[in-house]
Design a protein around this motif. Structure first.
Motif, PDB file in Angstrom:
ATOM      1  N   GLN A   1       2.756   7.551  -6.090  1.00 11.29           N
ATOM      2  CA  GLN A   1       1.796   8.607  -6.379  1.00 11.29           C
ATOM      3  C   GLN A   1       2.296   9.959  -5.869  1.00 11.29           C
ATOM      4  OE1 GLN A   1      -0.025   6.533  -8.612  1.00 11.29           O
ATOM      5  NE2 GLN A   1      -1.556   8.050  -8.062  1.00 11.29           N
ATOM      6  N   GLN A   2       3.009   9.973  -4.742  1.00  8.24           N
ATOM      7  CA  GLN A   2       3.478  11.209  -4.128  1.00  8.24           C
ATOM      8  C   GLN A   2       4.735  11.770  -4.789  1.00  8.24           C
ATOM      9  OE1 GLN A   2       4.097   9.748  -0.179  1.00  8.24           O
ATOM     10  NE2 GLN A   2       2.083  10.371   0.553  1.00  8.24           N
TER      11      GLN A   2
ATOM     12  N   TYR B   1       2.690   1.945  -3.311  1.00 15.11           N
ATOM     13  CA  TYR B   1       1.798   2.592  -4.275  1.00 15.11           C
ATOM     14  C   TYR B   1       1.660   4.077  -3.959  1.00 15.11           C
ATOM     15  CZ  TYR B   1      -2.526   4.075  -6.501  1.00 15.11           C
ATOM     16  OH  TYR B   1      -3.461   4.792  -7.218  1.00 15.11           O
ATOM     17  N   LEU B   2       1.460   4.409  -2.673  1.00 17.20           N
ATOM     18  CA  LEU B   2       1.324   5.809  -2.280  1.00 17.20           C
ATOM     19  C   LEU B   2       2.605   6.590  -2.548  1.00 17.20           C
ATOM     20  CD1 LEU B   2      -0.596   5.363   1.102  1.00 17.20           C
ATOM     21  CD2 LEU B   2      -1.529   6.186  -1.075  1.00 17.20           C
ATOM     22  N   ALA B   3       3.755   5.963  -2.309  1.00 16.14           N
ATOM     23  CA  ALA B   3       5.027   6.643  -2.535  1.00 16.14           C
ATOM     24  C   ALA B   3       5.202   7.003  -4.003  1.00 16.14           C
ATOM     25  CB  ALA B   3       6.185   5.758  -2.067  1.00 16.14           C
TER      26      ALA B   3
ATOM     27  N   ILE C   1       0.842  -1.205   0.000  1.00 17.20           N
ATOM     28  CA  ILE C   1       0.000   0.000   0.000  1.00 17.20           C
ATOM     29  C   ILE C   1       0.872   1.247   0.000  1.00 17.20           C
ATOM     30  CG2 ILE C   1      -1.647   1.348   1.360  1.00 17.20           C
ATOM     31  CD1 ILE C   1      -2.805  -1.328   2.354  1.00 17.20           C
ATOM     32  N   ASP C   2       1.901   1.256   0.867  1.00 20.87           N
ATOM     33  CA  ASP C   2       2.736   2.442   0.967  1.00 20.87           C
ATOM     34  C   ASP C   2       3.606   2.628  -0.273  1.00 20.87           C
ATOM     35  OD1 ASP C   2       3.703   4.717   2.587  1.00 20.87           O
ATOM     36  OD2 ASP C   2       5.611   3.659   2.466  1.00 20.87           O
TER      37      ASP C   2
ATOM     38  N   GLU D   1       3.952   5.990   6.324  1.00 26.11           N
ATOM     39  CA  GLU D   1       5.195   6.578   5.816  1.00 26.11           C
ATOM     40  C   GLU D   1       6.388   6.352   6.734  1.00 26.11           C
ATOM     41  OE1 GLU D   1       5.342  10.498   4.059  1.00 26.11           O
ATOM     42  OE2 GLU D   1       3.199  10.424   3.674  1.00 26.11           O
TER      43      GLU D   1
ATOM     44  N   THR E   1       0.416  10.290   5.093  1.00 28.91           N
ATOM     45  CA  THR E   1      -0.273   9.018   4.906  1.00 28.91           C
ATOM     46  C   THR E   1       0.112   8.049   6.033  1.00 28.91           C
ATOM     47  OG1 THR E   1       1.477   8.300   3.391  1.00 28.91           O
ATOM     48  CG2 THR E   1      -0.481   9.304   2.423  1.00 28.91           C
TER      49      THR E   1
END
Length: 272
Positions: free
Chosen positions: A111-112, A107-109, A104-105, A124, A121
């Motif tokens: 995106q960021q 994917y977020l990383a 999950i992280d 992190e 988030t």
């Protein structure tokens, strides 16, 4: 899981006469032996080290398959099989949670990016090693709604390092980060950056980027020019496509101290 099922079928197909408990323990210990052997073999000729967590996950896979295929012996009773299945599945869900969290992280990383860490988030702080020294909160913040509280100790070296992030820094000119010093006296904070080839060069001090910052009381907005990072290793150029780590640390402080970290991102050169 696959090996347990295959071995169980082989024993049944070839007519091996084991009592149900003996069959279970035979398969369980074969899986355990092979799992430990694999972990030990990884240490030969590589930099990897044994991980008992992998051995535990092997055994959970074994128990999961066996709890569904066994119908006799110790799992002959339906209610007992249901309880065992529930327990094993629950243990597996707990075991795979770190992987789920990491996916999950990651994917977020992505995106960021080019933000490397802004602590907005949930996961992190797990991008950093020594994450137990790092807690997120909203009391002292430079950007957004949250920042990281970093606990520094009196050890010779104390700090945190970012290891899980998009590693291709080409096309960027600067690395930005903000550090808050709650004390009135300045603090010397050291920054280091290395690429994937650093281990091949013996982790030498001269083979990475190093810089010290005098952190004054309050917020300090710091910038590292990436052209200096690229030129830092002695005798070679930093591989900016494969940056592996960014660390912040202090050296043998007389007493434990706290700093706050926020808004770590890549950007263009100052003034652009």
């Amino acid at each position: 899981m696959v090996f347990t099922y295959w071995l169980h079928q082989c024993l049944r197909t070839r007519g091996k006469e084991f009592s149900p408990p003996a069959e279970f323990f035979f398969i369980f210990f074969i899986v355990l032996f092979l799992g430990i052997t694999v972990e030990v073999l990884q240490t030969l000729g590589s930099s990897r080290s044994p991980d008992m967590g992998d051995v535990v996950r092997n055994q959970l896979g074994c128990l999961l398959v066996y709890s569904f295929i066994a119908r006799t012996g110790i799992l002959a009773r339906y209610w007992l099989r249901i309880c065992v299945r529930f327990g094993v599945v629950s243990a597996i869900l707990i075991a795979v949670w770190p992987l789920t969290r990491a996916l999950i992280d990651e994917y977020l990383a992505r995106q960021q990016f080019p933000v490397l860490a802004d602590f907005e988030t949930p996961f992190e702080r797990y991008r950093w090693n020594h994450s137990d020294q790092l807690q997120t909160g909203s009391d002292i913040v430079r950007h957004g709604h949250r920042a990281a509280r970093v606990q520094l100790s009196t050890n010779q070296y104390s700090g945190v390092a970012l290891f899980y992030f998009p590693h291709d820094w080409r096309g960027f000119q600067t690395l930005h980060f903000s550090v808050y010093n709650p004390k009135k006296t300045p603090l010397m904070l050291n920054a280091r950056i290395h690429d994937v080839h650093h281990k091949k060069h013996g982790l030498e001090y001269s083979d990475r980027y190093n810089q010290g910052f005098d952190i004054e009381s309050g917020w300090n907005d710091l910038v590292i020019p990436l052209d200096k990072v690229a030129a830092a290793p002695k005798g070679r150029t930093m591989d900016m496509q494969h940056i592996e780590g960014f660390g912040l640390f202090v050296i043998q402080q007389p007493c434990a101290q706290v700093i706050y970290l926020d808004n770590v991102y890549l950007g263009p050169s100052p003034g652009k």
